[in-house]
Design a protein around this motif. Structure first.
Motif: not given
Length: 61
Positions: A32-55
């Motif tokens: 909430d604070k940084n307006e980011t999300a921790r995500i991963y591509a469905l075909d690469q669950p080992e590659n997590e990343q923090e990205v802007s919600l705007n993206d």
């Protein structure tokens, strides 16, 4: 994507069609604070990343 919708998707047991730079992704957590999300591509669950919600885009098909 707005913060509230990202939180709904992250907490829902139903998989939503969300993409980041054209790749289908899964939202693990929304910061909430940084307006980011921790995500991963469905075909690469080992590659997590923090990205802007705007993206993040939801496909309503």
């Amino acid at each position: 994507m707005n913060k509230q919708r990202a939180q709904e998707i992250a907490s829902s047991p139903v998989m939503a069609n969300v993409s980041y730079k054209g790749d289908a992704i899964y939202i693990q957590h929304v910061d909430d604070k940084n307006e980011t999300a921790r995500i991963y591509a469905l075909d690469q669950p080992e590659n997590e990343q923090e990205v802007s919600l705007n993206d993040l885009k939801e496909d309503y098909r």
